[in-house]
Scaffold this active site. Structure first.
Site, PDB file in Angstrom:
ATOM      1  N   SER A 117       0.681  -0.871  -0.365  1.00 59.66           N
ATOM      2  CA  SER A 117      -0.049   0.632  -0.021  1.00 59.66           C
ATOM      3  C   SER A 117       0.970   0.992  -0.239  1.00 59.66           C
ATOM      4  CB  SER A 117      -1.282   0.430   1.200  1.00 59.66           C
ATOM      5  OG  SER A 117      -1.608   0.864   1.684  1.00 59.66           O
ATOM      6  N   TYR A 141      -1.343   0.188  10.720  1.00 61.17           N
ATOM      7  CA  TYR A 141      -1.408  -0.659   9.090  1.00 61.17           C
ATOM      8  C   TYR A 141      -0.622  -0.261   8.515  1.00 61.17           C
ATOM      9  CZ  TYR A 141      -3.210  -0.939   4.457  1.00 61.17           C
ATOM     10  OH  TYR A 141      -3.569  -1.354   3.417  1.00 61.17           O
ATOM     11  N   LYS A 145       2.687  -3.663   6.500  1.00 54.99           N
ATOM     12  CA  LYS A 145       2.677  -3.783   4.944  1.00 54.99           C
ATOM     13  C   LYS A 145       3.837  -3.520   4.924  1.00 54.99           C
ATOM     14  CE  LYS A 145      -1.570  -5.116   3.459  1.00 54.99           C
ATOM     15  NZ  LYS A 145      -1.951  -5.712   2.809  1.00 54.99           N
TER      16      LYS A 145
END
Ligand SMILES: NC(=O)c1ccc[n+]([C@@H]2O[C@H](COP(=O)([O-])OP(=O)(O)OC[C@H]3O[C@@H](n4cnc5c(N)ncnc54)[C@H](O)[C@@H]3O)[C@@H](O)[C@H]2O)c1
Length: 325
Positions: A117, A141, A145
């Site tokens: 991402s 988050y 990643k």
């Protein structure tokens, strides 16, 4: 090849599964249905319901379906929730990936496409974000990643894996109304939600150092995301052992929040509404736009869909689920 697509019952996964199957690849979906739904998986594609935290089920699935490559899309993806539940996010996204890599090693599977991402980059003050820009994620988050990418690179070095980490920018649109995103976490569905509640859309901050003062982002159609996965999978099939690619998936074009909101109002027939300007949200960078050259050079891939296509198809999807809208 025979591809295991984790998260294939989700929004992006369902598009990737269709694109890969249309390209003649054999596909099996592996999904715990925590945010996905079985109806999104085409009838001809086998669905195994299970978590990527379940190593023995992964090993069995790889064996039973003679899997030779994995597209790992399954993850938890809400930035705000990741701040409240970091351990859950690390477990699902990092331990889940580690468990998957272990099962791939046991099963002798050596090709992996990974959903990363633009959240790995964080707050950068650059015109175009290249794959070599510094990665300073601003949420658990985004951290999961980035750690996922590191884990994959370590496995590439140690086990001769072939891998591609694809860093998606702002995904929107749908190939068909029933495949549209059901979450309300991005600008486009957030505006739809306001319209449905008969409210004017909100713009968070119009005093950024951008041409119209609102944040600028790089929006990419989910069908373009899907075609990039097909290109990456094909590339890995013929790549030498130890190949490791990290690629942005964006259009390389910035669109401001105001421009997007105006387009959404036009497409949905709400031009009479005037957007409300609210305070900035904490942590929103002024501009995040991909440099999209590397993916073109490496995979020969370019985005084909424009903004109106994204908004129109997302609106069809919204109306499919909210017929009264
Ligand atoms: N949507 C975006 O704008 C965006 C942007 C950048 C990156 N991504 C990444 O793309 C991927 C897909 O996102 P999406 O928008 O389709 O989300 P989604 O929630 O629709 O899809 C995720 C899928 O993974 C499944 N899943 C979740 N945890 C699982 C687990 N432990 N085991 C097995 N399956 C599990 C869910 O049931 C769901 O089907 C995610 O990795 C996300 O981080 C999404």
């Amino acid at each position: 090849m025979s591809w295991l697509v984790t998260g294939g019952a989700g929004y992006i996964g369902a598009h990737v599964v269709r694109a890969m199957a249309a390209g003649g690849e054999r596909v099996v979906v592996y999904d715990d249905l925590s945010t996905g739904s079985a109806e999104r998986v085409p009838a001809a594609v086998p669905l195994v319901v299970g978590s990527v935290l379940d190593g023995s089920l992964l090993e069995r699935t790889i064996r039973d379906h003679a899997v030779t490559g994995v597209v790992h899309i399954a993850a938890k993806k809400q930035v705000g929730e990741s701040v409240e539940r970091p351990l859950h996010y690390y477990r699902e996204n990092v331990t889940g990936l580690q468990t998957l890599l272990e099962a791939m090693t046991v099963g002798g599977v050596d090709s992996l496409v990974f959903s990363s991402s633009a959240a790995v980059y964080g707050m950068l003050d650059v015109d175009l974000v290249t794959e070599d820009s510094p990665c300073v994620p601003m949420s658990p988050y985004g951290e999961t990643k980035l750690v996922g990418e590191w884990l994959i690179k370590a496995a590439v070095r140690a086990h001769g894996l072939r891998a591609a980490s694809l860093r998606y920018f702002n995904v929107a649109g749908a190939a068909a109304p029933e495949l549209a995103d059901t979450g309300v976490f991005n600008l486009v569905p957030m505006v739809f939600e306001r319209l449905e509640a008969s409210g004017a859309p909100r713009i968070f901050g119009d005093d950024y150092a951008t041409p119209d003062g609102t944040c600028v982002r790089d929006y990419i159609h989910v069908q373009d995301i899907a075609s990039a996965h097909v290109a990456a999978a094909l590339r890995l099939r013929d790549a030498p052992e130890g190949t490791s690619l990290t690629l942005n998936i964006g259009r390389g074009e910035g669109s401001s929040v105001r421009e997007m909101v105006d387009r959404i109002l036009k497409v949905t027939g709400n031009e009479h509404l005037t957007p409300e300007v609210a305070d900035r949200r904490p942590g929103d960078p002024a501009r995040v736009v991909a440099a999209a050259d590397r993916i073109h050079e490496e995979l020969g891939w370019t985005a084909r869909h424009g903004l109106d296509d994204m908004i129109e198809s997302a609106w069809q999807g919204w109306r499919h689920r909210h017929p009264e809208a």
